[in-house]
Design an enzyme around this catalytic site. Structure first.
Site, PDB file in Angstrom:
ATOM      1  N   TYR A  90      -0.916  -6.767  17.914  1.00  0.00           N
ATOM      2  CA  TYR A  90      -0.917  -5.904  16.606  1.00  0.00           C
ATOM      3  C   TYR A  90      -2.253  -5.023  16.769  1.00  0.00           C
ATOM      4  O   TYR A  90      -2.249  -3.913  16.659  1.00  0.00           O
ATOM      5  CB  TYR A  90      -1.160  -6.786  15.489  1.00  0.00           C
ATOM      6  CG  TYR A  90      -1.089  -5.894  14.096  1.00  0.00           C
ATOM      7  CD1 TYR A  90      -0.258  -5.245  13.489  1.00  0.00           C
ATOM      8  CD2 TYR A  90      -2.449  -5.969  13.288  1.00  0.00           C
ATOM      9  CE1 TYR A  90      -0.444  -4.298  12.312  1.00  0.00           C
ATOM     10  CE2 TYR A  90      -2.774  -5.142  12.228  1.00  0.00           C
ATOM     11  CZ  TYR A  90      -1.618  -4.489  11.923  1.00  0.00           C
ATOM     12  OH  TYR A  90      -1.776  -3.655  10.639  1.00  0.00           O
ATOM     13  N   LYS A  99      -2.533  -0.944  17.146  1.00  0.00           N
ATOM     14  CA  LYS A  99      -3.474  -0.238  16.144  1.00  0.00           C
ATOM     15  C   LYS A  99      -4.448   0.809  16.961  1.00  0.00           C
ATOM     16  O   LYS A  99      -4.826   1.653  16.521  1.00  0.00           O
ATOM     17  CB  LYS A  99      -3.804  -1.082  15.111  1.00  0.00           C
ATOM     18  CG  LYS A  99      -2.867  -1.428  14.164  1.00  0.00           C
ATOM     19  CD  LYS A  99      -1.979  -0.394  13.541  1.00  0.00           C
ATOM     20  CE  LYS A  99      -1.026  -0.831  12.479  1.00  0.00           C
ATOM     21  NZ  LYS A  99      -0.225   0.279  12.013  1.00  0.00           N
ATOM     22  N   ILE A 148       0.752  -1.337   0.207  1.00  0.00           N
ATOM     23  CA  ILE A 148      -0.006   0.082  -0.011  1.00  0.00           C
ATOM     24  C   ILE A 148       0.984   1.205   0.063  1.00  0.00           C
ATOM     25  O   ILE A 148       0.559   2.182  -0.506  1.00  0.00           O
ATOM     26  CB  ILE A 148      -1.065  -0.002   1.137  1.00  0.00           C
ATOM     27  CG1 ILE A 148      -1.925  -1.209   1.303  1.00  0.00           C
ATOM     28  CG2 ILE A 148      -1.760   1.241   1.447  1.00  0.00           C
ATOM     29  CD1 ILE A 148      -2.817  -1.195   2.288  1.00  0.00           C
ATOM     30  N   THR A 181      -2.318  -7.911  -0.625  1.00  0.00           N
ATOM     31  CA  THR A 181      -1.049  -7.828  -0.504  1.00  0.00           C
ATOM     32  C   THR A 181      -0.056  -8.957   0.270  1.00  0.00           C
ATOM     33  O   THR A 181      -0.855 -10.019   0.611  1.00  0.00           O
ATOM     34  CB  THR A 181      -0.638  -6.413   0.221  1.00  0.00           C
ATOM     35  OG1 THR A 181      -1.294  -6.649   1.656  1.00  0.00           O
ATOM     36  CG2 THR A 181      -1.502  -5.258  -0.226  1.00  0.00           C
TER      37      THR A 181
END
Length: 296
Positions: free
Chosen positions: A164, A168, A14, A202
């Protein structure tokens, strides 16, 4: 109007797409990468695709606060302002806990502390812009986070995926907090917002090892994204919009989804006290790398 834009983690996925699309719009782009040879190749590739010669690179290991400081010094030596900082770099790490040489849990170092330090060190250059923007990449996984406020270095969290999600969530809280501080200090020419790229095809997270069940679910979702042909370019849409569009001028402290829509982040875990605790904790940890006269 041409802008000077720095994008972290911009040699793949990205970040690379974001850099390419913003270069296509005629902006002056600085991509960050961890590997110099790869960064050079990506710069040349973007130049060839877009015809824009104002594409450069900086190199730093974002797990290292010293490396981040050195990268900012190189930027400061060359540029007198910065219009947009896109804190795109991030990763899901393995279940096995990794601690950086600075003593920080790796997921936090990369996803929380690196963007926070960059935003603080580059704030003087951002303030030199007539209208500047910070964009922090978060994730929808923040909705599953259940942080223990007595364990902000994540010593008791066994899952890489869980770490994670917490990281975030903290990105969103820090975004909100920095926005409020900017307004309180009457710094109205700098805005800061967070974004979520959505599920796209991705290689993000494909090399992590988080236990067979977590890995199966996570990697299966990315395979599904590929099967459904969920274009990775869709993951860059919101960051390109937040960096380039006049319609978001002056908007700050908000969270955007992958369709450029402003939405509410999860609030189940949030309190003002927790947000302040997270901000104070990480700013204290980053104090050795911050200027003595830093505003915040």
């Amino acid at each position: 109007m041409k802008k000077l834009i720095m994008i972290t983690g911009a040699t793949d996925g990205i970040g690379k797409i974001t850099a390419t699309e913003l270069a296509q719009k005629g902006h002056h782009i600085i991509i960050h990468g961890r590997n110099e040879d790869k960064a050079k190749r990506v710069v040349n590739e973007i130049k060839q695709i877009t015809g824009n010669e104002e594409v450069e690179y900086l190199v730093a290991d974002l797990f290292s606060m010293d490396a981040i400081s050195r990268m900012v010094k190189k930027f400061n030596d060359k540029f007198d302002h910065l219009d947009v900082l896109i804190n795109n770099a991030g990763a899901v790490l393995n279940d096995k806990r990794y601690v950086t040489k600075d003593g920080f849990e790796g997921t936090l170092a990369l996803n929380v502390m690196a963007p926070l330090l960059l935003s603080q060190l580059l704030l003087p250059k951002l303030r030199n812009s007539k209208e500047s923007r910070i964009i922090n990449m978060s994730s929808g996984t923040h909705r599953l986070a259940k942080p223990d406020m007595s364990d902000l270095n994540l010593e008791k969290v066994p899952s890489g995926q869980a770490r994670y999600g917490i990281a975030k969530l903290f990105v969103i809280w820090n975004t909100q907090h920095m926005s409020a501080l900017l307004q309180k200090n009457r710094i109205h020419n700098v805005t800061v917002n967070a974004s979520h790229p959505g599920a796209v095809a991705t290689n993000f997270g494909q090399n992590s090892n988080n236990g067979w069940l977590n890995d199966f679910i996570y990697k299966a979702s990315l395979k599904l994204a590929r099967w459904l042909r969920l274009d990775p370019r869709k993951g860059a849409v919101t960051n390109v919009y937040l960096a380039d569009s006049d319609t978001v001028q002056g908007i700050t402290g908000k969270f955007y989804n992958n369709k450029k829509h402003q939405i509410k982040p999860a609030t189940k875990q949030w309190t003002a006290k927790k947000e302040q605790r997270v901000w104070d904790y990480y700013m204290l940890k980053l104090k050795p790398w911050l200027d003595a006269d830093a505003i915040f």
